[in-house]
Design a protein around this motif. Structure first.
Motif, PDB file in Angstrom:
ATOM      1  N   LEU A 128       0.873  -1.252   0.044  1.00 23.77           N
ATOM      2  CA  LEU A 128      -0.143  -0.020   0.138  1.00 23.77           C
ATOM      3  C   LEU A 128       0.738   1.128  -0.028  1.00 23.77           C
ATOM      4  O   LEU A 128       0.406   2.188  -0.572  1.00 23.77           O
ATOM      5  CB  LEU A 128      -0.916   0.028   1.248  1.00 23.77           C
ATOM      6  N   LEU A 129       1.979   1.270   0.501  1.00 28.25           N
ATOM      7  CA  LEU A 129       3.084   2.440   0.687  1.00 28.25           C
ATOM      8  C   LEU A 129       3.464   2.538  -0.913  1.00 28.25           C
ATOM      9  O   LEU A 129       4.030   3.889  -1.080  1.00 28.25           O
ATOM     10  CB  LEU A 129       4.067   2.277   1.491  1.00 28.25           C
ATOM     11  N   VAL A 130       3.830   1.460  -1.566  1.00 25.89           N
ATOM     12  CA  VAL A 130       4.610   1.369  -2.849  1.00 25.89           C
ATOM     13  C   VAL A 130       3.531   1.730  -4.027  1.00 25.89           C
ATOM     14  O   VAL A 130       4.033   2.189  -4.866  1.00 25.89           O
ATOM     15  CB  VAL A 130       5.229   0.114  -2.917  1.00 25.89           C
ATOM     16  N   VAL A 131       2.475   1.392  -3.959  1.00 25.37           N
ATOM     17  CA  VAL A 131       1.455   1.278  -5.098  1.00 25.37           C
ATOM     18  C   VAL A 131       1.288   2.838  -5.511  1.00 25.37           C
ATOM     19  O   VAL A 131       1.227   2.811  -6.722  1.00 25.37           O
ATOM     20  CB  VAL A 131       0.143   0.654  -4.656  1.00 25.37           C
ATOM     21  N   PRO A 132       0.983   3.875  -5.011  1.00 21.42           N
ATOM     22  CA  PRO A 132       0.928   4.978  -5.497  1.00 21.42           C
ATOM     23  C   PRO A 132       2.168   5.444  -6.269  1.00 21.42           C
ATOM     24  O   PRO A 132       1.902   6.356  -7.177  1.00 21.42           O
ATOM     25  CB  PRO A 132       0.859   6.093  -4.158  1.00 21.42           C
ATOM     26  N   PHE A 133       3.454   5.066  -5.810  1.00 19.57           N
ATOM     27  CA  PHE A 133       4.480   5.280  -6.598  1.00 19.57           C
ATOM     28  C   PHE A 133       4.632   4.694  -7.909  1.00 19.57           C
ATOM     29  O   PHE A 133       5.782   4.622  -8.774  1.00 19.57           O
ATOM     30  CB  PHE A 133       5.717   5.224  -5.655  1.00 19.57           C
ATOM     31  N   TRP A 134       3.645   3.707  -8.359  1.00 17.35           N
ATOM     32  CA  TRP A 134       3.797   3.048  -9.860  1.00 17.35           C
ATOM     33  C   TRP A 134       3.281   4.063 -10.889  1.00 17.35           C
ATOM     34  O   TRP A 134       3.487   3.951 -11.927  1.00 17.35           O
ATOM     35  CB  TRP A 134       2.713   1.793  -9.699  1.00 17.35           C
ATOM     36  N   THR A 135       2.686   5.090 -10.334  1.00 19.40           N
ATOM     37  CA  THR A 135       2.549   6.345 -11.330  1.00 19.40           C
ATOM     38  C   THR A 135       3.359   7.033 -11.626  1.00 19.40           C
ATOM     39  O   THR A 135       4.472   7.180 -11.019  1.00 19.40           O
ATOM     40  CB  THR A 135       1.133   7.220 -10.728  1.00 19.40           C
ATOM     41  N   SER A 136       3.552   8.104 -12.530  1.00 16.97           N
ATOM     42  CA  SER A 136       4.418   8.685 -13.228  1.00 16.97           C
ATOM     43  C   SER A 136       4.698   9.916 -12.005  1.00 16.97           C
ATOM     44  O   SER A 136       3.796  10.403 -11.195  1.00 16.97           O
ATOM     45  CB  SER A 136       4.211   9.692 -14.378  1.00 16.97           C
ATOM     46  N   PHE A 137       6.127  10.152 -11.813  1.00 18.66           N
ATOM     47  CA  PHE A 137       6.435  11.313 -10.895  1.00 18.66           C
ATOM     48  C   PHE A 137       5.948  12.460 -11.289  1.00 18.66           C
ATOM     49  O   PHE A 137       5.612  13.273 -10.193  1.00 18.66           O
ATOM     50  CB  PHE A 137       8.140  11.217 -11.084  1.00 18.66           C
ATOM     51  N   LEU A 138       5.622  12.881 -12.406  1.00 17.78           N
ATOM     52  CA  LEU A 138       5.401  14.316 -12.801  1.00 17.78           C
ATOM     53  C   LEU A 138       3.719  14.137 -12.414  1.00 17.78           C
ATOM     54  O   LEU A 138       3.329  15.409 -11.980  1.00 17.78           O
ATOM     55  CB  LEU A 138       5.305  14.266 -14.498  1.00 17.78           C
ATOM     56  N   ILE A 139       2.875  13.008 -12.442  1.00 14.97           N
ATOM     57  CA  ILE A 139       1.702  13.120 -12.230  1.00 14.97           C
ATOM     58  C   ILE A 139       1.373  13.490 -10.656  1.00 14.97           C
ATOM     59  O   ILE A 139       0.411  14.043 -10.337  1.00 14.97           O
ATOM     60  CB  ILE A 139       0.869  11.841 -12.551  1.00 14.97           C
ATOM     61  N   ARG A 140       2.273  12.532  -9.785  1.00 13.76           N
ATOM     62  CA  ARG A 140       2.101  12.703  -8.594  1.00 13.76           C
ATOM     63  C   ARG A 140       2.303  14.195  -7.982  1.00 13.76           C
ATOM     64  O   ARG A 140       1.861  14.860  -7.163  1.00 13.76           O
ATOM     65  CB  ARG A 140       3.162  11.822  -7.925  1.00 13.76           C
ATOM     66  N   THR A 141       3.424  15.088  -8.590  1.00 16.27           N
ATOM     67  CA  THR A 141       3.496  16.253  -8.356  1.00 16.27           C
ATOM     68  C   THR A 141       2.776  17.230  -8.626  1.00 16.27           C
ATOM     69  O   THR A 141       2.217  17.987  -8.132  1.00 16.27           O
ATOM     70  CB  THR A 141       5.220  16.622  -8.940  1.00 16.27           C
ATOM     71  N   TYR A 142       2.035  16.972  -9.849  1.00 17.12           N
ATOM     72  CA  TYR A 142       0.746  18.010 -10.281  1.00 17.12           C
ATOM     73  C   TYR A 142      -0.404  17.454  -9.192  1.00 17.12           C
ATOM     74  O   TYR A 142      -1.125  18.616  -9.148  1.00 17.12           O
ATOM     75  CB  TYR A 142       0.458  17.651 -11.837  1.00 17.12           C
ATOM     76  N   ALA A 143      -0.383  16.243  -8.963  1.00 13.76           N
ATOM     77  CA  ALA A 143      -1.561  16.091  -7.837  1.00 13.76           C
ATOM     78  C   ALA A 143      -1.434  16.974  -6.674  1.00 13.76           C
ATOM     79  O   ALA A 143      -2.288  17.196  -5.839  1.00 13.76           O
ATOM     80  CB  ALA A 143      -1.642  14.593  -7.631  1.00 13.76           C
ATOM     81  N   LEU A 144      -0.351  16.914  -6.083  1.00 13.32           N
ATOM     82  CA  LEU A 144       0.138  17.700  -4.963  1.00 13.32           C
ATOM     83  C   LEU A 144      -0.009  19.227  -5.141  1.00 13.32           C
ATOM     84  O   LEU A 144      -0.638  19.768  -4.558  1.00 13.32           O
ATOM     85  CB  LEU A 144       1.625  17.360  -4.529  1.00 13.32           C
TER      86      LEU A 144
END
Length: 299
Positions: A128-144
């Motif tokens: 569960l800790l690792v799954v969110p990081f299967w998405t793109s680094f750029l997408i996660r940053t824009y989500a933040l």
């Protein structure tokens, strides 16, 4: 008078000497050419670009995007004589160090809880800790960026308006790089012999005393490794300060990108890159010395 059993002893000594000359008989032997693909890849895609970067760093810009090859160290002098770039380097190292410390403060208790108290769902919690990081680094940053938006629920309901400040950059660093710390620390805690802690408790040691005397020293190599794994990429970060900082809080990576793309000053951009790598090499050397010391004591 001959000593009984002298001939078998001499034969055994001779056999040991022959084995010593040949090496250990059961040691696996691999042909050296098996390393050629990795060495070739390393030479082409790492040593080659590094050599080009080093050549550019001592060259002279002769025009917009033009380089005259020479041996001139004025690019490095310009870095250390400029208050602007010294400030950028200082901000970068401080933010990377602060982000690493915050990652340790958040990640270590999580790893401790999973390794010490979880049994059945340990791997599920790690997943569960690792799954969110299967998405793109750029997408996660824009989500933040959406979460930290001034019109979002954090700013509207909780009054936390951090976008385009150092706080948003710090949140982005910790969020995006925490798995790089959690994995080695969790592995260290998972391999630890917890009966040592139980024995210390039986002998009357307080929980914090057991942690400081047993758990922390045994897992310190994993903590140092994880801290280095997050500190180095944080120091070279480009996307997070650009998106969450909005250009108000630049790292050295942003300065290097602007120098190459906008100013087309390849020699100065190369000098900035070499200076950053030299600064980070100090921490790598400290880690190597620490790891060598730990190996000497069997850690």
């Amino acid at each position: 008078m001959a000593i009984a059993g002298g001939e078998p002893a001499a034969a055994a000594t001779a056999a040991d000497q022959r084995v010593g000359r040949r090496g250990r008989g059961f040691a696996p032997r691999y042909p050296g050419w098996l390393t050629l693909p990795s060495l070739l890849y390393y030479a082409i895609f790492f040593l080659g670009p590094m050599a080009i970067l080093a050549v550019f760093s001592v060259s002279i810009q002769s025009g917009f995007g033009s380089v005259t090859y020479s041996f001139d160290t004025s690019q490095f002098s310009q870095i250390f004589q400029s208050d602007l770039y010294i400030k950028v380097f200082w901000h970068t190292l401080i933010m990377a160090a602060g982000g690493s410390l915050l990652t340790i403060a958040i990640g270590y208790p999580v790893c401790y809880w999973m390794a010490r108290y979880l049994t059945t769902y340990k791997m599920l919690a790690l997943l569960l800790l690792v799954v969110p990081f299967w998405t793109s680094f750029l997408i996660r940053t824009y989500a933040l960026k959406i979460i930290l938006d001034p019109n979002g629920y954090l700013a509207r309901d909780l009054g936390f308006n951090a976008l385009y400040t150092w706080k948003a950059v710090g949140i982005g660093l910790v969020y995006n790089y925490s798995p790089l710390f959690i994995m080695p620390v969790f592995a260290s805690l998972e391999r630890m012999d917890w009966t040592l802690v139980e024995a210390a408790t039986d002998l009357g040691a307080k929980p914090w005393k057991s942690f400081l005397e047993i758990t922390l020293p045994l897992t310190l190599p994993g903590v140092v490794t994880g801290a280095l794994l997050v500190f180095i990429p944080m120091s070279g970060e480009y996307i997070i300060p650009n998106i969450l900082g909005g250009g108000n809080f630049e790292f050295v990576g942003n300065a290097i990108g602007d120098t190459f793309s906008s100013a087309q000053d390849w020699p100065f951009g190369s000098a900035l890159s070499i200076a950053l790598m030299a600064a980070l090499s100090v921490f790598v050397v400290v880690y190597i010395l620490f790891a060598t010391k730990e190996e000497q004591f069997g850690a």
